[in-house]
Design an enzyme around this catalytic site. Structure first.
Site, PDB file in Angstrom:
ATOM      1  CG  HIS A 371     -21.783  28.552  15.877  1.00 40.93           C
ATOM      2  ND1 HIS A 371     -22.894  29.340  16.664  1.00 40.93           N
ATOM      3  CD2 HIS A 371     -20.703  28.728  16.657  1.00 40.93           C
ATOM      4  CE1 HIS A 371     -22.175  29.703  17.597  1.00 40.93           C
ATOM      5  NE2 HIS A 371     -21.022  29.145  17.925  1.00 40.93           N
ATOM      6  CG  ASP A 372     -19.476  26.170  18.510  1.00 38.91           C
ATOM      7  OD1 ASP A 372     -18.623  25.834  17.685  1.00 38.91           O
ATOM      8  OD2 ASP A 372     -19.291  27.038  19.349  1.00 38.91           O
ATOM      9  CE  LYS A 375     -17.217  24.657  20.712  1.00 43.20           C
ATOM     10  NZ  LYS A 375     -17.502  25.881  21.427  1.00 43.20           N
ATOM     11  CG  HIS A 400     -16.041  22.565  16.642  1.00 40.51           C
ATOM     12  ND1 HIS A 400     -14.716  23.103  16.500  1.00 40.51           N
ATOM     13  CD2 HIS A 400     -16.960  23.644  16.220  1.00 40.51           C
ATOM     14  CE1 HIS A 400     -14.796  24.680  16.441  1.00 40.51           C
ATOM     15  NE2 HIS A 400     -16.224  24.775  16.235  1.00 40.51           N
ATOM     16  CG  HIS A 426     -18.260  28.423  13.275  1.00 36.94           C
ATOM     17  ND1 HIS A 426     -18.522  27.049  12.912  1.00 36.94           N
ATOM     18  CD2 HIS A 426     -18.051  28.557  14.525  1.00 36.94           C
ATOM     19  CE1 HIS A 426     -18.203  26.514  14.095  1.00 36.94           C
ATOM     20  NE2 HIS A 426     -17.922  27.379  15.054  1.00 36.94           N
ATOM     21  CG  HIS A 427     -13.972  28.201  13.992  1.00 33.43           C
ATOM     22  ND1 HIS A 427     -13.874  29.099  14.947  1.00 33.43           N
ATOM     23  CD2 HIS A 427     -14.864  27.382  14.562  1.00 33.43           C
ATOM     24  CE1 HIS A 427     -14.424  28.949  16.145  1.00 33.43           C
ATOM     25  NE2 HIS A 427     -15.202  27.620  15.885  1.00 33.43           N
ATOM     26  CG  ASP A 455     -18.478  31.642  17.785  1.00 26.63           C
ATOM     27  OD1 ASP A 455     -19.026  31.472  18.989  1.00 26.63           O
ATOM     28  OD2 ASP A 455     -17.526  30.842  17.428  1.00 26.63           O
TER      29      ASP A 455
HETATM   30  P1  C2E Z   1     -15.800  29.075  21.618  1.00 27.19           P
HETATM   31  O1  C2E Z   1     -15.209  29.164  23.228  1.00 27.19           O
HETATM   32  O2  C2E Z   1     -17.015  29.218  21.291  1.00 27.19           O
HETATM   33  O3  C2E Z   1     -14.884  30.295  21.130  1.00 27.19           O
HETATM   34  C1  C2E Z   1     -14.899  30.596  19.921  1.00 27.19           C
HETATM   35  C2  C2E Z   1     -13.923  31.552  19.245  1.00 27.19           C
HETATM   36  O4  C2E Z   1     -13.945  32.610  20.003  1.00 27.19           O
HETATM   37  C3  C2E Z   1     -12.596  30.823  19.180  1.00 27.19           C
HETATM   38  O5  C2E Z   1     -12.464  29.980  18.249  1.00 27.19           O
HETATM   39  C4  C2E Z   1     -11.587  32.069  19.174  1.00 27.19           C
HETATM   40  O6  C2E Z   1     -11.547  32.666  18.108  1.00 27.19           O
HETATM   41  C5  C2E Z   1     -12.377  33.269  19.987  1.00 27.19           C
HETATM   42  N1  C2E Z   1     -11.814  33.168  21.466  1.00 27.19           N
HETATM   43  C6  C2E Z   1     -12.592  32.575  22.560  1.00 27.19           C
HETATM   44  N2  C2E Z   1     -11.618  32.714  23.692  1.00 27.19           N
HETATM   45  C7  C2E Z   1     -10.692  33.390  23.345  1.00 27.19           C
HETATM   46  C8  C2E Z   1      -9.819  34.051  23.944  1.00 27.19           C
HETATM   47  O7  C2E Z   1      -9.089  33.901  25.259  1.00 27.19           O
HETATM   48  N3  C2E Z   1      -8.632  34.814  22.978  1.00 27.19           N
HETATM   49  C9  C2E Z   1      -8.801  35.003  21.910  1.00 27.19           C
HETATM   50  N4  C2E Z   1      -7.720  35.703  21.209  1.00 27.19           N
HETATM   51  N5  C2E Z   1      -9.817  34.488  21.069  1.00 27.19           N
HETATM   52  C10 C2E Z   1     -10.808  33.733  21.876  1.00 27.19           C
HETATM   53  P2  C2E Z   1     -11.238  28.909  18.435  1.00 27.19           P
HETATM   54  O8  C2E Z   1     -10.085  29.545  18.743  1.00 27.19           O
HETATM   55  O9  C2E Z   1     -11.177  28.385  16.979  1.00 27.19           O
HETATM   56  O10 C2E Z   1     -11.772  27.846  19.337  1.00 27.19           O
HETATM   57  C11 C2E Z   1     -12.871  27.175  18.986  1.00 27.19           C
HETATM   58  C12 C2E Z   1     -13.531  26.528  20.236  1.00 27.19           C
HETATM   59  O11 C2E Z   1     -12.219  25.619  20.855  1.00 27.19           O
HETATM   60  C13 C2E Z   1     -13.926  27.282  21.373  1.00 27.19           C
HETATM   61  O12 C2E Z   1     -15.206  27.942  21.101  1.00 27.19           O
HETATM   62  C14 C2E Z   1     -13.745  26.477  22.694  1.00 27.19           C
HETATM   63  O13 C2E Z   1     -14.910  25.482  22.565  1.00 27.19           O
HETATM   64  C15 C2E Z   1     -12.588  25.787  22.320  1.00 27.19           C
HETATM   65  N6  C2E Z   1     -11.306  26.156  22.862  1.00 27.19           N
HETATM   66  C16 C2E Z   1     -10.258  27.332  22.350  1.00 27.19           C
HETATM   67  N7  C2E Z   1      -9.520  27.452  23.053  1.00 27.19           N
HETATM   68  C17 C2E Z   1      -9.723  26.571  24.163  1.00 27.19           C
HETATM   69  C18 C2E Z   1      -8.914  26.546  25.313  1.00 27.19           C
HETATM   70  O14 C2E Z   1      -7.725  27.022  25.883  1.00 27.19           O
HETATM   71  N8  C2E Z   1      -9.373  25.758  26.525  1.00 27.19           N
HETATM   72  C19 C2E Z   1     -10.606  24.791  26.035  1.00 27.19           C
HETATM   73  N9  C2E Z   1     -11.032  24.161  27.000  1.00 27.19           N
HETATM   74  N10 C2E Z   1     -11.380  25.213  25.006  1.00 27.19           N
HETATM   75  C20 C2E Z   1     -10.755  25.871  24.166  1.00 27.19           C
HETATM   76 FE    FE Z   2     -16.785  26.825  16.859  1.00 30.04          FE
HETATM   77 FE    FE Z   3     -19.228  29.102  19.574  1.00 29.05          FE
END
Ligand code: C2E
Ligand code: FE
Ligand code: FE
Ligand code: SIN
Ligand code: SIN
Ligand code: SIN
Length: 509
Positions: A371-372, A375, A400, A426-427, A455
């Site tokens: 799915h990712d 990235k 991504h 997946h989003h 995810d």
């Molecule tokens: P990921 O880390 O695999 O997270 C996947 C999804 O999990 C996120 O999609 C979001 O829907 C949920 N998620 C993860 N952490 C949190 C959280 O702390 N609070 C909430 N409410 N939901 C959370 P999303 O938001 O579309 O993000 C996609 C990807 O973007 C993430 O994949 C991560 O790689 C990156 N990302 C998102 N926010 C941040 C951030 O604040 N800092 C960094 N470094 N990366 C981020």
């Molecule tokens: Fe993703």
């Molecule tokens: Fe993921």
């Protein structure tokens, strides 16, 4: 009663035996408005036997009566048909009725006319689908017999062809069904079931494969019926089933098929490496036609077996590719291999409880780690940023999904295409507020709807460079809060109904 010319005796010789127990009857329908015609016909043919069957007479005195009989009795071999009855052309109308309305092309129609002026031979033969035309005056007893024999003979041939055709049709259906199957265990099991259903064989049969187990040759029983059913799934040494080992020896010589008395064994080598054996017993119950149809089916199977083996190999290759791709992601985004495994496990579990077929749920499990993949195209500085992303950075990060889609799509390989779909969807949120395309509800493929749950559940449950792991209760509370917003409500209900299983996946490394 039956009279013969000397030169005709030879013609009937083998068929006119003394039969004490006839095997059945030929149904012959006499249609004529003159009673005397019925009586004389019956008299001539009364003791007549052809291919061990006597004649059963059906009588109609008008075309109308004949229609009723023809509609009821489906297996009439011959109609002896008068032309002039209630109307001048009643007989001819009946011909049309039989061929066009009843659509019966098998029945042999012999037209017998007393008034050839009403139905001139040339015109009738051209315009009506009859099989013989006789003037009553020329139809002596002797001629009638010859005519009937030749009609029955051709009816018999037609029916044999028809039965063969039906048999072939069933075999083609079986083969088409089998071609759809891509798992060897299911294929072999259905193959045995179908063959036993279509042929009076059995009860014992098996489908086995040669496998190489630490340099030793072993057999794996893929499917079995009767006394071999208990061995399905077992891996056994070469001397398995001693009672049929002589068949193995025999078929190994020829590497094809071996039929000995009541038993049959067939050997296939699929894609040049995998050796398969199929065994049946009860072969003596097959007649000549059934046997030849059986052989058609069995000999065509090697193609289907090859397809499965090739598919297995393809899946294996694709799975290896997928594992390698996922590893690249893990390394770049500093995620662990167990993250990938957990997302797979959750997705598989939800898929199964949702009602996906085993094969589909397994597919989902295999491709969920992709799915990712997109990235790969996200700059290191954003991907591994320890803190919160700026709106601009997050905008880039969202790419991504489509990047992954573009990497994976277009190969035509099933696993990679499913991976492409998951990367793209997946989003996407159930309420339409997700990305990249803002799809809504069931517009989002079930794989996408499941993967987002797996995810997010996993992302929240574990440390990320940008966040700490949440406690299980908070993760579940978030999942429920997002029911109908981010997530398909039905799938969240599945998650809740299996909370203890989900909890086991929480935090597991
Ligand atoms: P990921 O880390 O695999 O997270 C996947 C999804 O999990 C996120 O999609 C979001 O829907 C949920 N998620 C993860 N952490 C949190 C959280 O702390 N609070 C909430 N409410 N939901 C959370 P999303 O938001 O579309 O993000 C996609 C990807 O973007 C993430 O994949 C991560 O790689 C990156 N990302 C998102 N926010 C941040 C951030 O604040 N800092 C960094 N470094 N990366 C981020
Ligand atoms: Fe993703
Ligand atoms: Fe993921
Ligand atoms: C099997 O596990 O199905 C047999 C191994 C093979 O593919 O030869
Ligand atoms: C695209 O490549 O942007 C279109 C993908 C899609 O929405 O199906
Ligand atoms: C299904 O498997 O339920 C159909 C997939 C979809 O919802 O698009």
């Amino acid at each position: 009663m039956v009279l013969f010319d000397d030169d005709k005796i030879e013609f009937f010789d083998d068929e006119l035996e003394e039969i004490s127990t006839p095997l059945g009857y030929w149904n012959i329908l006499i249609v004529d408005d003159e009673k005397i015609v019925h009586e004389s016909t019956k008299m001539v043919l009364n003791d007549f036997v052809f291919q061990q069957k006597r004649i059963n007479f059906l009588c109609a005195y008008s075309a109308a009566e004949a229609k009723v009989i023809l509609k009821e009795a489906k297996d009439i071999a011959v109609v002896l048909l008068d032309v002039v009855m209630e109307k001048d052309n009643s007989g001819l109308e009946l011909v049309k009725y039989i061929r066009d309305d009843l659509n019966n092309q098998f029945i042999r129609i012999i037209l017998r006319t007393g008034q050839p002026g009403q139905a001139p031979e040339e015109e009738v033969v051209i315009n009506y689908d009859i099989n013989d035309y006789k003037m009553k005056t020329e139809l002596t007893l002797q001629k009638l017999l010859t005519t009937i024999v030749s009609a029955l003979r051709s009816y018999d041939n037609i029916m044999e062809l028809e039965n063969n055709r039906k048999g072939l049709e069933r075999i083609i259906t079986i083969e088409n069904d089998l071609y759809e199957l891509r798992n060897i265990n299911i294929f072999a099991q259905i193959l045995l079931q179908q063959v036993l259903r279509e042929h009076p064989l059995g009860p014992d049969s098996f489908y086995i494969r040669v496998i190489h187990d630490q340099e030793r040759l072993m057999y794996k029983v893929i499917a079995g019926t009767g006394k071999y059913e208990a061995f399905v799934g077992d891996i056994l040494p070469m001397n398995l089933f001693d009672e049929v080992s002589y068949l193995f020896d025999a078929v190994k010589q020829t590497k094809t098929r071996y039929h000995f008395e009541d038993e049959y064994i067939s050997y296939y080598k699929s894609i040049d490496i995998i050796e398969n054996y199929i065994y049946f017993n009860g072969m003596n119950a097959l007649d000549k036609n059934q046997l030849s149809l059986f052989e058609v089916l069995i000999s065509n199977l090697s193609v289907a077996v090859d397809n499965i083996a090739l598919n297995d190999k393809l899946i294996q290759t694709q799975s290896e590719l997928i594992n390698r791709l996922s590893e690249v992601i893990e390394v770049r985004s500093e995620e662990t291999a167990s993250h990938v495994q957990r997302v797979s496990s959750i997705a598989y579990m939800i898929g199964k409880y949702y009602g996906l077929e085993e094969e589909e749920a397994q597919l989902l499990r295999t491709v969920a780690p992709l799915h990712d993949v997109g990235k790969i195209g996200i700059p290191e500085s954003i991907l591994n940023k320890p803190g919160k992303l700026t709106p601009e950075e997050f905008q880039l990060m969202k790419e991504h999904a489509m990047i992954g889609y573009r990497i994976l799509r277009g190969s035509g390989l099933e696993l990679l295409e499913a991976g492409a779909l998951i990367a793209k969807e997946h989003h996407e949120y159930w309420n339409g507020n997700g990305y990249p395309n803002g799809l809504k509800g069931e517009e989002i493929h079930i794989y996408g709807r499941i993967t987002i749950i797996a995810d997010v559940f996993d992302a929240l449950s574990h440390d990320r460079v940008y966040k700490k792991a949440w406690p299980f209760e908070e993760v579940m509370a978030f999942m429920v809060e997002q029911r109908g917003i981010m997530f398909d409500p039905d799938l969240i209900d599945i998650l809740l109904n299996h909370e203890s299983e989900i909890k086991m996946l929480y935090g597991s490394e």
